[in-house]
Each structure stands twice: as C-alpha cells, then as structure tokens.
Design a protein around this motif. Structure first.
Motif, PDB file in Angstrom:
ATOM      1  N   ASP A 235       0.608  -0.986   0.006  1.00 47.37           N
ATOM      2  CA  ASP A 235       0.233   0.173   0.073  1.00 47.37           C
ATOM      3  C   ASP A 235       1.105   1.235   0.076  1.00 47.37           C
ATOM      4  O   ASP A 235       0.580   2.279  -0.821  1.00 47.37           O
ATOM      5  N   VAL A 236       1.938   1.700   0.827  1.00 46.18           N
ATOM      6  CA  VAL A 236       2.793   2.283   0.930  1.00 46.18           C
ATOM      7  C   VAL A 236       3.558   2.457  -0.343  1.00 46.18           C
ATOM      8  O   VAL A 236       3.719   3.821  -0.804  1.00 46.18           O
ATOM      9  N   HIS A 237       4.236   1.461  -0.707  1.00 49.27           N
ATOM     10  CA  HIS A 237       4.970   1.545  -2.553  1.00 49.27           C
ATOM     11  C   HIS A 237       3.568   2.682  -3.605  1.00 49.27           C
ATOM     12  O   HIS A 237       3.841   2.700  -4.164  1.00 49.27           O
ATOM     13  N   THR A 238       2.998   1.624  -3.634  1.00 52.35           N
ATOM     14  CA  THR A 238       1.783   2.491  -4.393  1.00 52.35           C
ATOM     15  C   THR A 238       1.153   4.106  -4.475  1.00 52.35           C
ATOM     16  O   THR A 238       1.499   3.956  -4.839  1.00 52.35           O
ATOM     17  N   GLU A 239       1.404   4.072  -2.729  1.00 56.22           N
ATOM     18  CA  GLU A 239       0.598   5.852  -2.693  1.00 56.22           C
ATOM     19  C   GLU A 239       2.341   6.432  -3.276  1.00 56.22           C
ATOM     20  O   GLU A 239       1.854   7.488  -3.710  1.00 56.22           O
ATOM     21  N   ALA A 240       3.225   6.079  -2.727  1.00 57.37           N
ATOM     22  CA  ALA A 240       4.260   6.378  -3.036  1.00 57.37           C
ATOM     23  C   ALA A 240       4.910   7.151  -4.623  1.00 57.37           C
ATOM     24  O   ALA A 240       5.260   7.580  -5.126  1.00 57.37           O
ATOM     25  N   ALA A 241       4.468   5.753  -5.213  1.00 56.60           N
ATOM     26  CA  ALA A 241       4.658   5.894  -7.001  1.00 56.60           C
ATOM     27  C   ALA A 241       3.565   6.423  -7.502  1.00 56.60           C
ATOM     28  O   ALA A 241       3.789   7.140  -8.470  1.00 56.60           O
ATOM     29  N   ASN A 242       2.280   6.327  -6.307  1.00 52.94           N
ATOM     30  CA  ASN A 242       1.230   7.832  -7.296  1.00 52.94           C
ATOM     31  C   ASN A 242       1.655   8.790  -7.352  1.00 52.94           C
ATOM     32  O   ASN A 242       1.456   9.629  -8.215  1.00 52.94           O
ATOM     33  N   LEU A 243       2.053   9.101  -5.485  1.00 57.14           N
ATOM     34  CA  LEU A 243       2.560  10.408  -5.805  1.00 57.14           C
ATOM     35  C   LEU A 243       3.959  11.372  -6.879  1.00 57.14           C
ATOM     36  O   LEU A 243       3.378  12.424  -7.161  1.00 57.14           O
ATOM     37  N   VAL A 244       4.568  10.123  -7.259  1.00 50.76           N
ATOM     38  CA  VAL A 244       5.269  10.518  -7.762  1.00 50.76           C
ATOM     39  C   VAL A 244       5.156  11.027  -9.490  1.00 50.76           C
ATOM     40  O   VAL A 244       5.454  11.537 -10.329  1.00 50.76           O
ATOM     41  N   ASP A 245       4.475   9.934 -10.095  1.00 47.88           N
ATOM     42  CA  ASP A 245       3.529  10.244 -11.126  1.00 47.88           C
ATOM     43  C   ASP A 245       2.669  11.673 -11.273  1.00 47.88           C
ATOM     44  O   ASP A 245       2.528  12.270 -11.943  1.00 47.88           O
TER      45      ASP A 245
END
Length: 92
Positions: free
Chosen positions: A52-62
């Motif tokens: 979950d944390v990885h997905t949210e962080a990757a989405n933030l980069v995007d």
C-alpha cells in the motif's frame, strides 16, 4: 512583477518540483528495499502494508510528474508570449 522575474520564479519552482520528484523516487526505492528484506522475514502484515505504501508513493511521483509537465508547458507559453529581453540569470 516583471516578465523576466516571473520567468525566473517559474524556473525556480520547476527546479524545486524536480527535486521533490527525485526525493519521492528515493522513498519509493527505499520501500522496495524493505519489501525485498521482508521476503526473507516473511511478515505478511508488513508485506500488505508495504504494498500500500509503495503504491501511494509511486502514485505521488506520477502526480508530481504530471504537475511538473503541465507547469513547464505553462512556463514555456509564458516565455513565448512575453519574450523577456533580459537573459536568464545563471544559478538561480
């Protein structure tokens, strides 16, 4: 605010966005390393949360990238429209 000053400020904001994006990308990499370490540990709860944390962080980069691209296009349109005559200051 003079056109050249506005353009310089826009450039500063773009540099800060790039720095922010790079910092967040480093966070994504750290999360991925923790995920790899957890493969040895095999903690299911941690695995679920790290996903979950990885997905949210990757989405933030995007999202940062999208904002950066849109703002850069706006900055470029501004430069074309106002044709500042003073050369851009170096190192700002």
């Amino acid at each position: 605010m003079e056109a050249i000053q506005k353009l310089e400020l826009m450039d500063k904001i773009l540099r800060e966005m790039e720095d922010l994006k790079n910092s967040e990308a480093a966070v994504v990499q750290k999360i991925a390393k923790m995920d790899i370490d957890n493969m040895t540990l095999s903690d299911k709860e941690l695995d679920d949360k790290l996903i979950d944390v990885h997905t949210e962080a990757a989405n933030l980069v995007d999202h940062i990238t999208e904002v950066q691209i849109e703002f850069e296009m706006k900055r470029n349109r501004f430069e074309i429209e106002y044709h500042p005559t003073t050369p851009k200051s170096e190192g700002k």
